[in-house]
Design a protein around this motif. Structure first.
Motif, mmCIF file in Angstrom:
data_model
loop_
_atom_site.group_PDB
_atom_site.id
_atom_site.type_symbol
_atom_site.label_atom_id
_atom_site.label_comp_id
_atom_site.label_asym_id
_atom_site.label_seq_id
_atom_site.Cartn_x
_atom_site.Cartn_y
_atom_site.Cartn_z
ATOM 1 N N VAL A 1 0.851 -1.187 0.000
ATOM 2 C CA VAL A 1 0.000 0.000 0.000
ATOM 3 C C VAL A 1 0.890 1.242 0.000
ATOM 4 N N ALA A 2 0.987 1.906 -1.156
ATOM 5 C CA ALA A 2 1.888 3.061 -1.293
ATOM 6 C C ALA A 2 3.243 2.719 -0.673
ATOM 7 N N ALA A 3 3.825 1.620 -1.157
ATOM 8 C CA ALA A 3 4.934 0.986 -0.445
ATOM 9 C C ALA A 3 6.128 0.673 -1.332
ATOM 10 N N TYR A 4 7.235 0.379 -0.652
ATOM 11 C CA TYR A 4 8.457 -0.090 -1.299
ATOM 12 C C TYR A 4 8.407 -1.614 -1.452
ATOM 13 N N ALA A 5 8.632 -2.098 -2.669
ATOM 14 C CA ALA A 5 8.781 -3.531 -2.902
ATOM 15 C C ALA A 5 10.222 -3.761 -3.364
ATOM 16 N N LEU A 6 11.072 -4.127 -2.420
ATOM 17 C CA LEU A 6 12.496 -4.277 -2.706
ATOM 18 C C LEU A 6 12.809 -5.608 -3.385
ATOM 19 N N GLU A 7 13.945 -5.645 -4.050
ATOM 20 C CA GLU A 7 14.532 -6.889 -4.544
ATOM 21 C C GLU A 7 15.552 -7.353 -3.510
ATOM 22 N N GLU A 8 15.838 -8.638 -3.506
ATOM 23 C CA GLU A 8 16.864 -9.160 -2.600
ATOM 24 C C GLU A 8 18.186 -8.428 -2.849
ATOM 25 N N GLY A 9 18.838 -7.983 -1.766
ATOM 26 C CA GLY A 9 20.102 -7.280 -1.872
ATOM 27 C C GLY A 9 19.983 -5.793 -2.158
ATOM 28 N N GLU A 10 18.746 -5.282 -2.222
ATOM 29 C CA GLU A 10 18.507 -3.874 -2.546
ATOM 30 C C GLU A 10 18.125 -3.101 -1.276
ATOM 31 N N SER A 11 18.507 -1.832 -1.218
ATOM 32 C CA SER A 11 18.149 -0.975 -0.089
ATOM 33 C C SER A 11 17.091 0.041 -0.512
ATOM 34 N N LEU A 12 16.463 0.657 0.472
ATOM 35 C CA LEU A 12 15.497 1.720 0.191
ATOM 36 C C LEU A 12 16.164 2.859 -0.570
ATOM 37 N N GLY A 13 17.351 3.248 -0.106
ATOM 38 C CA GLY A 13 18.073 4.335 -0.744
ATOM 39 C C GLY A 13 18.412 4.023 -2.192
ATOM 40 N N GLU A 14 18.796 2.771 -2.452
ATOM 41 C CA GLU A 14 19.160 2.360 -3.810
ATOM 42 C C GLU A 14 17.951 2.404 -4.736
ATOM 43 N N LEU A 15 16.809 1.874 -4.267
ATOM 44 C CA LEU A 15 15.598 1.878 -5.087
ATOM 45 C C LEU A 15 15.122 3.302 -5.348
ATOM 46 N N GLN A 16 15.077 4.119 -4.299
ATOM 47 C CA GLN A 16 14.648 5.516 -4.452
ATOM 48 C C GLN A 16 15.553 6.282 -5.401
ATOM 49 N N GLY A 17 16.861 5.980 -5.329
ATOM 50 C CA GLY A 17 17.851 6.730 -6.094
ATOM 51 C C GLY A 17 17.740 6.585 -7.597
ATOM 52 N N ARG A 18 16.945 5.614 -8.050
ATOM 53 C CA ARG A 18 16.768 5.425 -9.495
ATOM 54 C C ARG A 18 15.747 6.401 -10.085
ATOM 55 N N PHE A 19 15.053 7.120 -9.223
ATOM 56 C CA PHE A 19 13.976 7.998 -9.657
ATOM 57 C C PHE A 19 14.148 9.373 -9.019
ATOM 58 N N PRO A 20 13.503 10.410 -9.576
ATOM 59 C CA PRO A 20 13.561 11.728 -8.937
ATOM 60 C C PRO A 20 13.087 11.641 -7.481
ATOM 61 N N LEU A 21 13.795 12.318 -6.594
ATOM 62 C CA LEU A 21 13.462 12.242 -5.180
ATOM 63 C C LEU A 21 12.147 12.966 -4.892
ATOM 64 N N SER A 22 11.384 12.428 -3.953
ATOM 65 C CA SER A 22 10.132 13.049 -3.537
ATOM 66 C C SER A 22 10.429 14.215 -2.597
ATOM 67 N N PRO A 23 9.444 15.098 -2.355
ATOM 68 C CA PRO A 23 9.636 16.207 -1.412
ATOM 69 C C PRO A 23 9.957 15.746 0.012
ATOM 70 N N LEU A 24 9.661 14.491 0.332
ATOM 71 C CA LEU A 24 9.955 13.976 1.671
ATOM 72 C C LEU A 24 11.422 14.156 2.039
ATOM 73 N N VAL A 25 12.293 13.864 1.079
ATOM 74 C CA VAL A 25 13.727 13.786 1.355
ATOM 75 C C VAL A 25 14.285 15.101 1.895
ATOM 76 N N SER A 26 13.808 16.216 1.366
ATOM 77 C CA SER A 26 14.327 17.518 1.798
ATOM 78 C C SER A 26 13.587 18.078 3.015
ATOM 79 N N ASN A 27 12.638 17.303 3.533
ATOM 80 C CA ASN A 27 11.851 17.777 4.675
ATOM 81 C C ASN A 27 11.946 16.850 5.884
ATOM 82 N N LEU A 28 13.066 16.134 5.993
ATOM 83 C CA LEU A 28 13.279 15.254 7.141
ATOM 84 C C LEU A 28 14.005 16.006 8.258
ATOM 85 N N LYS A 29 13.576 15.776 9.459
ATOM 86 C CA LYS A 29 14.199 16.376 10.642
ATOM 87 C C LYS A 29 14.935 15.288 11.406
#
Length: 238
Positions: free
Chosen positions: A89-117
């Motif tokens: 549900v509006a979720a990350y579906a990773l491949e074995e050996g893959e990280s969240l950062g790696e999967l996200q990095g293949r696409f333009p970053l969402s506004p979330l990334v620049s708004n983390l505290k």
């Protein structure tokens, strides 16, 4: 043992199990057994192990449902023997050996990334570790743009932080290779780029539903639509 799968709802970062309340009500109205355990949000491997332990202790088949970061957890925990299906549900579906950062990095970053505290928390015997939340002023637009302002204000104040290290940990397995999967794409998601959700769902061979205009908090704003997809998975695997 029951033949109707038990649905285990796994929340993601910046939320808690209460975010599933509307979905729980819908599933209970259909007499589907459901639990929404707390997600520790301390790291991919340890959190997935916790979800797997919850699933393993349930008699009968289990469907794991993951929102956001919870999707990465069910991807790993889904290898548990009694898990019969995965719902993203509006979720990350990773491949074995893959990280969240790696999967996200293949696409333009969402506004979330620049708004983390950043915050810190104590670690026994070591230096403090870093955890992150969404800046409160950015939370409504990033996480829950389709919810009333009063609701987003409460959600922003009560968000659960995620350990920053979770972005770099790699998935030890990808259960979607052997378990059927379903995916709901939030078309107006500003926390995860919808293209990330679409890519992961397609790679997993998931049955996909897309909701135009849905925010990242789609389980809160459109619980019936989320529950309908879960019920489809229940019927297909029960």
């Amino acid at each position: 043992m029951t033949t109707t799968p038990t649905v285990v709802l796994v929340h993601g970062a910046f939320a808690d199990a209460a975010s599933w309340s509307g979905v729980v009500a819908e599933l209970q109205a259909h007499d589907v057994p459901v639990i929404a355990p707390p997600n520790p949000l301390r790291g991919l491997a340890s959190d997935a192990a916790y979800v797997a332990s919850v699933a393993a202790q349930i008699d009968g088949p289990v469907i794991l449902v993951g929102h956001s970061y919870g999707g990465a957890l069910i991807t790993v925990a889904g290898t548990t023997e009694n898990v019969v299906g995965l719902v993203y549900v509006a979720a990350y579906a990773l491949e074995e050996g893959e990280s969240l950062g790696e999967l996200q990095g293949r696409f333009p970053l969402s506004p979330l990334v620049s708004n983390l505290k950043q915050w810190t928390y104590p670690v026994p015997g070591g230096d403090p570790a870093v955890e992150v939340t969404i800046a409160e002023d950015a939370f409504p637009s990033v996480f829950a743009a389709d919810l009333p302002a009063g609701v987003t204000k409460i959600l922003a104040a009560s968000q659960r932080p995620l350990a920053a290290a979770a972005f770099e940990e790699t998935a030890a397995a990808a259960a979607w290779h052997t378990k059927p999967s379903w995916a709901l794409i939030a078309g107006a998601d500003e926390a995860i780029n919808p293209e990330v959700e679409r890519f992961g769902a397609k790679r997993a061979g998931a049955t996909v539903v897309e909701l135009d205009g849905a925010s990242h908090a789609v389980a809160v704003s459109q619980p019936k639509a989320v529950a309908d997809l879960i019920l489809e998975a229940v019927r297909a695997t029960g």
